[in-house]
Design an enzyme around this catalytic site. Structure first.
Site, PDB file in Angstrom:
ATOM      1  N   THR A   1       0.859  -1.182   0.000  1.00  0.00           N
ATOM      2  CA  THR A   1       0.000   0.000   0.000  1.00  0.00           C
ATOM      3  C   THR A   1       0.901   1.239   0.000  1.00  0.00           C
ATOM      4  OG1 THR A   1      -0.050   0.429   2.377  1.00  0.00           O
ATOM      5  CG2 THR A   1      -1.544  -1.262   1.570  1.00  0.00           C
TER       6      THR A   1
ATOM      7  N   GLY B   1       1.811   9.653 -17.759  1.00  0.00           N
ATOM      8  CA  GLY B   1       1.563   8.937 -16.489  1.00  0.00           C
ATOM      9  C   GLY B   1       2.841   8.609 -15.746  1.00  0.00           C
TER      10      GLY B   1
ATOM     11  N   LYS C   1      13.160   8.218   1.319  1.00  0.00           N
ATOM     12  CA  LYS C   1      14.235   7.259   1.013  1.00  0.00           C
ATOM     13  C   LYS C   1      15.513   7.634   1.773  1.00  0.00           C
ATOM     14  CE  LYS C   1      12.275   6.241  -3.490  1.00  0.00           C
ATOM     15  NZ  LYS C   1      12.271   6.574  -4.920  1.00  0.00           N
TER      16      LYS C   1
HETATM   17  N1  NAP Z   1       5.374   1.766  -8.464  1.00  0.00           N
HETATM   18  C1  NAP Z   1       6.678   1.607  -8.244  1.00  0.00           C
HETATM   19  O1  NAP Z   1       7.500   1.515  -9.173  1.00  0.00           O
HETATM   20  C2  NAP Z   1       7.187   1.515  -6.820  1.00  0.00           C
HETATM   21  C3  NAP Z   1       8.570   1.346  -6.588  1.00  0.00           C
HETATM   22  C4  NAP Z   1       9.013   1.176  -5.256  1.00  0.00           C
HETATM   23  C5  NAP Z   1       8.109   1.237  -4.197  1.00  0.00           C
HETATM   24  N2  NAP Z   1       6.771   1.466  -4.475  1.00  0.00           N
HETATM   25  C6  NAP Z   1       5.838   1.554  -3.354  1.00  0.00           C
HETATM   26  O2  NAP Z   1       4.983   0.416  -3.384  1.00  0.00           O
HETATM   27  C7  NAP Z   1       3.719   0.767  -2.832  1.00  0.00           C
HETATM   28  C8  NAP Z   1       2.621   0.387  -3.819  1.00  0.00           C
HETATM   29  O3  NAP Z   1       2.796   1.121  -5.020  1.00  0.00           O
HETATM   30  P1  NAP Z   1       1.676   1.069  -6.176  1.00  0.00           P
HETATM   31  O4  NAP Z   1       2.263   1.805  -7.323  1.00  0.00           O
HETATM   32  O5  NAP Z   1       1.213  -0.326  -6.349  1.00  0.00           O
HETATM   33  O6  NAP Z   1       0.517   1.946  -5.450  1.00  0.00           O
HETATM   34  P2  NAP Z   1      -1.022   2.070  -5.868  1.00  0.00           P
HETATM   35  O7  NAP Z   1      -1.188   1.668  -7.286  1.00  0.00           O
HETATM   36  O8  NAP Z   1      -1.457   3.405  -5.394  1.00  0.00           O
HETATM   37  O9  NAP Z   1      -1.764   0.933  -4.973  1.00  0.00           O
HETATM   38  C9  NAP Z   1      -1.964   1.054  -3.589  1.00  0.00           C
HETATM   39  C10 NAP Z   1      -2.883  -0.047  -3.133  1.00  0.00           C
HETATM   40  O10 NAP Z   1      -3.005  -0.009  -1.719  1.00  0.00           O
HETATM   41  C11 NAP Z   1      -4.369  -0.158  -1.356  1.00  0.00           C
HETATM   42  N3  NAP Z   1      -4.581   0.409  -0.004  1.00  0.00           N
HETATM   43  C12 NAP Z   1      -4.555   1.701   0.391  1.00  0.00           C
HETATM   44  N4  NAP Z   1      -4.761   1.789   1.723  1.00  0.00           N
HETATM   45  C13 NAP Z   1      -4.898   0.512   2.176  1.00  0.00           C
HETATM   46  C14 NAP Z   1      -5.131  -0.067   3.460  1.00  0.00           C
HETATM   47  N5  NAP Z   1      -5.244   0.687   4.567  1.00  0.00           N
HETATM   48  N6  NAP Z   1      -5.220  -1.426   3.561  1.00  0.00           N
HETATM   49  C15 NAP Z   1      -5.112  -2.203   2.465  1.00  0.00           C
HETATM   50  N7  NAP Z   1      -4.897  -1.717   1.210  1.00  0.00           N
HETATM   51  C16 NAP Z   1      -4.788  -0.364   1.080  1.00  0.00           C
HETATM   52  C17 NAP Z   1      -5.116   0.560  -2.459  1.00  0.00           C
HETATM   53  O11 NAP Z   1      -6.462   0.140  -2.453  1.00  0.00           O
HETATM   54  P3  NAP Z   1      -7.529   0.554  -3.600  1.00  0.00           P
HETATM   55  O12 NAP Z   1      -7.222  -0.365  -4.760  1.00  0.00           O
HETATM   56  O13 NAP Z   1      -8.834   0.238  -2.945  1.00  0.00           O
HETATM   57  O14 NAP Z   1      -7.299   1.998  -3.872  1.00  0.00           O
HETATM   58  C18 NAP Z   1      -4.330   0.065  -3.678  1.00  0.00           C
HETATM   59  O15 NAP Z   1      -4.786  -1.213  -4.085  1.00  0.00           O
HETATM   60  C19 NAP Z   1       3.760   2.278  -2.545  1.00  0.00           C
HETATM   61  O16 NAP Z   1       4.038   2.488  -1.182  1.00  0.00           O
HETATM   62  C20 NAP Z   1       4.920   2.766  -3.413  1.00  0.00           C
HETATM   63  O17 NAP Z   1       5.553   3.919  -2.890  1.00  0.00           O
HETATM   64  C21 NAP Z   1       6.300   1.574  -5.743  1.00  0.00           C
END
Ligand code: NAP
Length: 362
Positions: free
Chosen positions: A104, A214, A232
């Site tokens: 999340t 995006g 970070k």
């Molecule tokens: N994208 C990257 O390349 C990358 C790289 C390194 C680290 N990260 C980290 O990885 C994490 C996920 O990234 P992402 O891109 O997948 O984010 P995202 O697309 O915004 O997905 C976040 C997910 O978390 C869910 N969520 C929010 N609050 C919650 C809670 N209290 N309990 C359970 N689920 C909850 C959301 O639910 P809904 O579907 O209902 O909205 C959504 O499914 C983030 O912290 C990000 O900083 C990402």
């Protein structure tokens, strides 16, 4: 065959790619490690789907994947009998032999993760927020297990995504090497901005283009304010053993605070006002053989994120586009620092790093 049960919090880009990879590599893991990863509880922000005995079937997992990909919420799925509030379910189920995975971007997960650790579960975080809450929360999440030098948690992808920055830092610390400084570029979006500026493109044009594709957050101010880079930096600083909080990190925002208010479109329209000053800064750097980079700098004296002028021929100066680079200057790695570099973002690389963390704990 050993079974490790998984709780996956968050089914956005990273959580879904993780699920896909668990299915894709199932027979490989069975053959190579005699291991089966069994997702038993999946949660989004609204609710969760649980099947503690035997795990969710492949059919259920594929249904969740396509439903979430199309923008749906778990609570819209037909089987409502197994729903319960997400964080309550974590508290109820997590125990030895389970791994809780936080994909999340929520700051509400820290307590359930700490509780899961106290019950003997492993914890993997892609989410930086619990690790950048107060120092005590960080310590409880990362404390070594009694009788082992290693914690029951992993957070490799929180810095550098799939590039093994945290594992390297932990190894350097474990060996007793003295880390003088960690520097680097840890934001793909800001990396792309800095190389665009180096090529002579206007600041406003680079941001608009990245936003259209995006490649920024929906509100690009979230990238440009430097807060993600600051998280970070704090994780690196705490990994070095420094006792600090977010307020101790110096953060340079790439836009003036007067542009913080108002909608995204108004912000994008106002961006050309910044073009001249960035062009002049790049020209000045270039006259002395340098380039502008947005860098993290962590040392016992200072933790800062912001722009630096760096020699074009340095590792950071040669970095291009969205790639990440982190370099460690230590007692052993002097004068040549230890440099890690690679693709620093992307959901597949991140999920692959998360999967690696799970396998280390399984
Ligand atoms: N994208 C990257 O390349 C990358 C790289 C390194 C680290 N990260 C980290 O990885 C994490 C996920 O990234 P992402 O891109 O997948 O984010 P995202 O697309 O915004 O997905 C976040 C997910 O978390 C869910 N969520 C929010 N609050 C919650 C809670 N209290 N309990 C359970 N689920 C909850 C959301 O639910 P809904 O579907 O209902 O909205 C959504 O499914 C983030 O912290 C990000 O900083 C990402």
């Amino acid at each position: 065959m050993k079974t490790t049960r998984l709780i996956i919090l968050g089914l956005g880009g990273v959580g879904r790619s993780l699920l896909e990879q668990i299915l894709e590599f199932r027979s490989y893991q069975a053959q190579r490690y005699g291991l089966r990863l069994e997702p038993c509880l999946l949660c989004d922000s609204g609710t969760c789907l649980a099947q503690p005995q035997g795990g969710l079937s492949e059919e259920q997992l594929r249904q969740v994947l396509s439903h979430k990909l199309s923008g749906g919420s778990l609570k819209d799925l037909p089987d409502t009998s197994s729903w319960e509030p997400p964080l309550e379910a974590v508290r109820r189920l997590a125990q030895t032999g389970w791994v809780v995975v936080d994909c999340t971007a929520s700051d509400a997960t820290a307590e359930p993760l700490i509780e899961a650790l106290s019950k003997g579960a492993g914890v993997v975080l892609a989410n930086k927020k619990p690790l950048t809450a107060d120092q005590e929360t960080y310590d409880r999440l990362t404390r070594p297990r009694s009788g082992s030098g290693l914690p029951a948690s992993r957070w490799e992808t929180t810095v550098g995504s799939g590039v093994p920055v945290i594992a390297t830092l932990n190894r350097l610390m474990a060996s007793g090497d003295e880390i003088e400084k960690i520097e680097g570029a840890t934001s793909g979006t800001l990396g792309r901005l800095m190389t665009g500026l180096q090529q002579g493109l206007p600041f406003s044009q680079i941001i608009r283009q990245a936003h259209r594709e995006g490649a920024t957050e929906p509100d690009p101010r979230e990238d440009l304010a430097g807060q993600d880079a600051a998280r970070k930096a704090l994780i690196l600083a705490r990994g070095m053993g420094l006792k600090l909080d977010m307020k101790d990190v110096e953060v340079e925002s790439l836009f003036p605070h007067q542009m913080s208010d108002g909608g995204v479109e108004a912000f994008l329209e106002a961006l050309p006002r910044l073009d001249d000053s960035y062009r002049q800064r790049c020209e000045k750097a270039s006259r002395s053989g340098r380039v502008l980079r947005y860098s993290v700098e962590v040392s016992p004296r200072r933790v800062r994120v912001g722009t630096v002028e760096t020699p074009l021929e340095s590792p950071l100066g040669r970095l291009q586009g969205a790639d990440n680079l982190v370099q460690f200057t230590t007692r052993c790695f002097t004068p040549t620092p230890l440099v890690l570099q690679g693709r620093g973002a992307g959901v597949r690389a991140t999920a692959s790093g998360v999967l690696g963390d799970i396998l280390e704990l399984a």
